[in-house]
Design a protein around this motif. Structure first.
Motif, PDB file in Angstrom:
ATOM      1  N   ASN A   8       0.817  -1.205   0.000  1.00  0.00           N
ATOM      2  CA  ASN A   8       0.000   0.000   0.000  1.00  0.00           C
ATOM      3  C   ASN A   8       0.853   1.259   0.000  1.00  0.00           C
ATOM      4  N   GLN A 181      -9.151  10.566   3.137  1.00  0.00           N
ATOM      5  CA  GLN A 181      -8.485   9.669   4.071  1.00  0.00           C
ATOM      6  C   GLN A 181      -7.361  10.348   4.845  1.00  0.00           C
ATOM      7  N   GLU A 394      -0.426   4.739  -0.151  1.00  0.00           N
ATOM      8  CA  GLU A 394      -1.402   4.664  -1.234  1.00  0.00           C
ATOM      9  C   GLU A 394      -2.820   4.725  -0.674  1.00  0.00           C
ATOM     10  N   ASP A 396      -6.480   3.713   0.161  1.00  0.00           N
ATOM     11  CA  ASP A 396      -7.166   2.439   0.403  1.00  0.00           C
ATOM     12  C   ASP A 396      -8.527   2.521  -0.281  1.00  0.00           C
ATOM     13  N   TRP A 397      -8.583   2.088  -1.520  1.00  0.00           N
ATOM     14  CA  TRP A 397      -9.824   2.196  -2.286  1.00  0.00           C
ATOM     15  C   TRP A 397     -10.917   1.289  -1.748  1.00  0.00           C
ATOM     16  N   LYS A 399     -12.137   1.249   1.084  1.00  0.00           N
ATOM     17  CA  LYS A 399     -13.024   1.963   1.987  1.00  0.00           C
ATOM     18  C   LYS A 399     -14.200   2.596   1.238  1.00  0.00           C
TER      19      LYS A 399
END
Length: 404
Positions: A8, A181, A394, A396-397, A399
């Protein structure tokens, strides 16, 4: 363990490469240059010596002539990189001219853009780009040209536009997701978002403009070309074709800059064999010219406002942080002064001393604006030498995707 820790994360190379490719893609697909100079017949030297100066000049002239279209496109792209708001204003003026031409003469918007970019010429090669030149014979000839014939000359690349749109959506979505985020965003990424937004306006105004068209269309014979002014009771007589034609090369730097902004252009419309790189037909309706200028200033304000989002971003030094802040404020605020000065209603209703203040601010603001734009080009790269740790995390898609 080492591999799991990088799942990530992203690298500095990933950030820079994504931003640079996105900016390049945005500008490449959005910029639609004017018609380049038509190819010239370059006589071969009489001296058959392959190493003589005349032959060297001959090949240099051939190469220079062959790359005229590429040089014009690159010139427009450089201006779009340094000052994209100027290109938006240029595109808006051409859109207004093309739309007016299309509406008044019952042709497509593509015809209007082809006229605005210097695509129609007479048999002597002189461009037809002014209302004073539009005789009934010329208008009839233009109407007889199918829109498909003009579109066939356009080199539209649907795949390139699709890739560019994908890159734009990716960088915008990533920036919004990082903000959501609470992950740090680099100033280079914000600058990329600003370019993506501004170039969208270029693409909108030039959507129907033929792309990379190199061949003009002849629409009238010599007789009708010599009687451009007959409708106004006069006969226009051209100078000897052996004389030097006044063109862009005869402008000084100020005239060229004012021409890019839509101001006075010092050339004879009847003596042009190709239009300048930033030419748009004269706006005989002041309302249209003022509207294009307002659009240009509004885009500049928006461009600066996006940079202001990085107000609290960490920079390697306090000096760089305040250079960024002051530059973002200048790029956002200076166009406001130009808008006020251009708006006669505001000036007429304000005291004389306030008029003088706005004029002084505009005169001082222009060099300040140029310096601020240069800072905003350089600082995103100098800031890369020291970044917050969360910059490399990176998004966290997962979520954003409901778990089933």
């Amino acid at each position: 363990m080492g591999d799991d820790s990088c799942i990530n994360s992203r690298t500095l190379y990933d950030i820079v490469w994504t931003c640079l490719t996105t900016i390049f893609a945005c500008i490449w697909v959005s910029v639609h240059p004017n018609m380049p100079p038509q190819p010239k017949e370059i006589p071969r030297p009489h001296n058959e010596s392959a190493f003589s100066g005349s032959w060297r000049d001959y090949y240099v002239a051939r190469i220079w002539d062959a790359t005229s279209a590429l040089r014009r496109r690159l010139k427009t792209m450089v201006v779009a990189l340094i000052a994209p708001e100027i290109i938006v204003g240029f595109a808006a003026r051409q859109w207004f001219a093309a739309r007016r031409f299309s509406t008044e003469h019952g042709v497509s918007l593509t015809h209007g853009f082809f006229y605005s970019m210097g695509g129609f010429v007479d048999t002597e090669g002189y461009v037809i780009v002014d209302e004073k030149q539009l005789t009934p014979a010329i208008i009839s000839a233009i109407k007889a040209i199918p829109e498909a014939a003009i579109q066939d000359k356009s080199k539209r690349d649907g795949l390139a536009k699709l890739l560019a749109v994908t890159q734009i959506l990716r960088i915008v979505a990533q920036s919004l997701a990082r903000w959501n985020q609470h992950l740090a965003i680099t100033s280079l990424e914000l600058a990329t978002v600003a370019y993506a937004v501004v170039t969208t306006f270029m693409w909108f105004f030039w959507m129907n403009k033929p792309l990379d068209t190199h061949t003009a269309i002849q629409v009238c014979d010599k007789t009708s070309a010599e009687n451009y002014d007959s409708a106004q009771g006069g006969l226009h007589v051209r100078t000897d074709t052996n004389q030097t034609i006044k063109s862009r090369s005869s402008w000084d730097a100020i005239d060229r800059f004012r021409g890019m902004l839509g101001g006075y252009r010092n050339y004879d419309i009847f003596e042009l064999k190709n239009v300048p790189a930033f030419f748009s037909p004269p706006q005989y309706w002041p309302l249209l010219e003022n509207t294009a200028f307002r659009i240009q200033c509004a885009v500049a304000i928006g461009f600066g406002a996006i940079h202001c989002i990085a107000w609290n971003t960490e920079f390697p030094s306090v000096v760089e942080k305040w250079m960024w802040r002051s530059s973002a404020v200048a790029v956002t605020g200076v166009p406001v002064a130009f808008l006020v000065i251009r708006d006669n209603d505001i000036l007429e209703s304000s005291p004389d001393w306030l008029d003088d203040v706005f004029i002084i601010l505009a005169l001082l603001g222009l060099p300040l604006y140029v310096i601020a734009r240069l800072f905003l080009l350089v600082l995103p790269f100098t800031a890369l030498r020291s970044l917050e740790p969360t910059v490399f995390i990176e998004v966290d898609w997962g979520k954003f995707i409901p778990h089933l």
